[in-house]
Design a protein around this motif. Structure first.
Motif, mmCIF file in Angstrom:
data_model
loop_
_atom_site.group_PDB
_atom_site.id
_atom_site.type_symbol
_atom_site.label_atom_id
_atom_site.label_comp_id
_atom_site.label_asym_id
_atom_site.label_seq_id
_atom_site.Cartn_x
_atom_site.Cartn_y
_atom_site.Cartn_z
ATOM 1 N N CYS A 187 -3.841 80.756 69.736
ATOM 2 C CA CYS A 187 -3.542 79.543 69.607
ATOM 3 C C CYS A 187 -2.389 79.545 68.658
ATOM 4 O O CYS A 187 -1.591 78.466 68.410
ATOM 5 N N GLY A 188 -2.139 80.563 67.961
ATOM 6 C CA GLY A 188 -0.683 80.625 67.137
ATOM 7 C C GLY A 188 -0.926 80.175 65.836
ATOM 8 O O GLY A 188 -0.054 80.394 64.999
ATOM 9 N N ALA A 189 -2.181 79.899 65.477
ATOM 10 C CA ALA A 189 -2.224 79.226 63.919
ATOM 11 C C ALA A 189 -3.310 79.833 63.265
ATOM 12 O O ALA A 189 -3.310 79.881 62.088
ATOM 13 N N CYS A 190 -4.158 80.535 63.938
ATOM 14 C CA CYS A 190 -5.349 81.343 63.072
ATOM 15 C C CYS A 190 -4.855 82.459 62.172
ATOM 16 O O CYS A 190 -3.842 83.093 62.431
ATOM 17 N N CYS A 238 -7.394 86.251 68.674
ATOM 18 C CA CYS A 238 -7.359 84.847 68.143
ATOM 19 C C CYS A 238 -8.785 84.516 68.053
ATOM 20 O O CYS A 238 -9.616 84.457 68.947
ATOM 21 N N GLU A 239 -8.902 83.612 67.048
ATOM 22 C CA GLU A 239 -10.301 82.984 66.669
ATOM 23 C C GLU A 239 -10.381 81.656 67.188
ATOM 24 O O GLU A 239 -11.312 81.180 66.999
ATOM 25 N N ASN A 240 -9.545 81.132 67.702
ATOM 26 C CA ASN A 240 -9.646 79.712 68.233
ATOM 27 C C ASN A 240 -9.741 79.686 70.026
ATOM 28 O O ASN A 240 -9.733 78.358 70.310
ATOM 29 N N CYS A 246 -3.831 85.404 64.645
ATOM 30 C CA CYS A 246 -2.366 85.085 65.186
ATOM 31 C C CYS A 246 -1.370 85.230 64.259
ATOM 32 O O CYS A 246 -0.291 85.736 64.549
HETATM 33 ZN ZN LIG Z 1 -5.234 82.098 67.028
#
Ligand SMILES: [Zn+2]
Ligand SMILES: [Zn+2]
Length: 407
Positions: A90-93, A104-106, A96
């Motif tokens: 996701c690039g945001a968790c 990645c957690e999402n 990431c």
């Molecule tokens: Zn992520």
């Protein structure tokens, strides 16, 4: 569209399936121009990974041209040529942000399934079971790519698909395995497995400054390719690996040992039969012969780098050797997004041309045959690239008679 679908153990077929559609505003749809079969696809083919369903589209190594983007996609436009990393991120968790993209957690909507097997879930992965998200894979004419602004890497014009396709997995994976070894000048690195990832680990270990690389396998064409990459080799069917490595390293053992084999190791003698039987009786899920041997061979205080895929549980794990000899084990699915740009730069600089590993180029329609020869190591098959548009007449086989074109 046409796509390679899984129907059971050793049963894959090219079927007509519905075209992928944008389901999230951050998705993009690619027209796949090249896709590869990975050694880890063989664990699916052999039926060792749970939660696959009949009709699932396989493939996590692919690239292509963007043909549609969701309304929230900012960095990609229709017509862009991109390579897609196999872990979806996701690039945001938190994972990431720490560049641990394969965690990645999402990105795994079925995290609860993975939690049952592993305690926590890793990232979602294309074409790699429902436990890892149930995402359709890229061995297809088209593929949906979630989080399209995060993963896909734009490729400058002029670089052939075959030179950049492996940024999707096996080059960063082989490179990360070598990166784990914290290579110092003068180091000797031993590598179990000379499949495609092993080949990239060999070359990456040298790129990272190893003095010697010793590669272990039993398939002649793989050993030959390892030697072409500068490695010394051990054929485990002809030599005792432990004795050979001790002789080559003055009795000390390699500074780091890479397991590029994973859960379906082959080995001579009784230990292979032991693991085969326990695996068949469901008493262990994986056959960890290479990992055990890597641990026993590594020098005191050395690093064990495990990048070969494991699915579940192993037996006879030499924890006493790990603990008493201060070994460090590093492992993980490759954080591909972390490595793609620097490795693309190396390709552009001419430091490495990843297409060396390709032995077969075929049409997507020939994918079932490709799985068969790759699995059974027939026809000197080391790495297959499938081209949905392949007409068999591009003449790739004519450039170099070291590989074969099968129609
Ligand atoms: Zn992520
Ligand atoms: Zn792969």
């Amino acid at each position: 569209m046409r796509a390679l679908t899984w129907h059971g153990r050793h049963d894959v077929r090219v079927d007509s399936v519905p075209d992928p559609e944008i389901v999230n505003p951050r998705d993009a749809i690619l027209k796949v121009t090249s896709t590869a079969i990975c050694g880890s696809d063989l664990h699916l083919y052999d039926g060792y990974i749970p939660t696959l369903r009949a009709g699932d589209v396989l493939g996590h190594e692919f690239m292509g041209e963007v043909v549609e983007v969701g309304r929230s996609v900012r960095k990609l436009a229709i017509g862009d040529r991109v390579v897609v990393p196999f872990p979806i991120a996701c690039g945001a968790c938190a994972a990431c942000k720490a560049q641990s993209y394969s965690l990645c957690e999402n990105s795994n909507p079925n995290a609860w399934m993975a939690e049952k097997f592993m305690g926590h879930s890793p990232a979602g992965v294309f074409g790699y079971s429902h436990m890892l998200g149930g995402f359709a894979g890229g061995q297809a004419e088209y593929a949906r790519v979630p989080f399209a602004d995060v993963g896909p890497l734009k490729i400058p014009n002029g670089l052939d698909d075959d030179k950049v396709l492996f940024l999707s997995d096996i080059f960063p994976t082989g490179y990360m395995a070598a990166d784990f070894c914290d290579i110092q000048p003068g180091d000797t690195i031993a590598i179990w497995g000379c499949g495609p990832v092993g080949q990239f680990s060999i070359r990456s270990a040298f790129l990272l400054g190893a003095e010697r690389v010793i590669a272990i396998d039993a398939v002649p064409e793989r050993l030959k390719m390892a030697e072409q990459g500068g490695a010394e080799t051990i054929n485990y069917e002809k030599q005792n690996v432990y004795e050979a490595l001790m002789e080559m390293t003055g009795g000390r053992g390699p500074d780091a040992c890479i397991d590029d084999v994973g859960m379906e190791a082959h080995a001579p003698g009784l230990i292979f039969a032991y693991d085969r039987v326990k695996q068949a009786m469901m008493l262990e899920t994986d056959r960890p012969h290479a990992l055990r041997e890597a641990i026993m061979c590594c020098r005191n205080g050395g690093v064990i780098s495990v990048i070969g895929v494991y699915g579940g549980f192993i037996d006879k794990f030499p924890m006493g050797s790990v603990m008493n000899r201060s070994l460090t084990i590093k492992t993980g699915q490759a954080h591909v997004q972390r490595y793609m740009r620097p490795l693309l730069q190396m390709i552009e600089n001419g430091e490495i041309d990843p297409s060396f590993v390709v032995t077969h180029r075929m049409s997507l329609d020939d994918a079932p045959h490709a799985y068969d020869i790759f699995k059974n190591k027939q026809d000197n098959c080391i790495k297959v690239v499938l081209k949905p548009d392949w007409d068999g007449n591009e003449g790739a086989g004519a450039k170099d008679d070291s590989y074969t074109v099968v129609h």
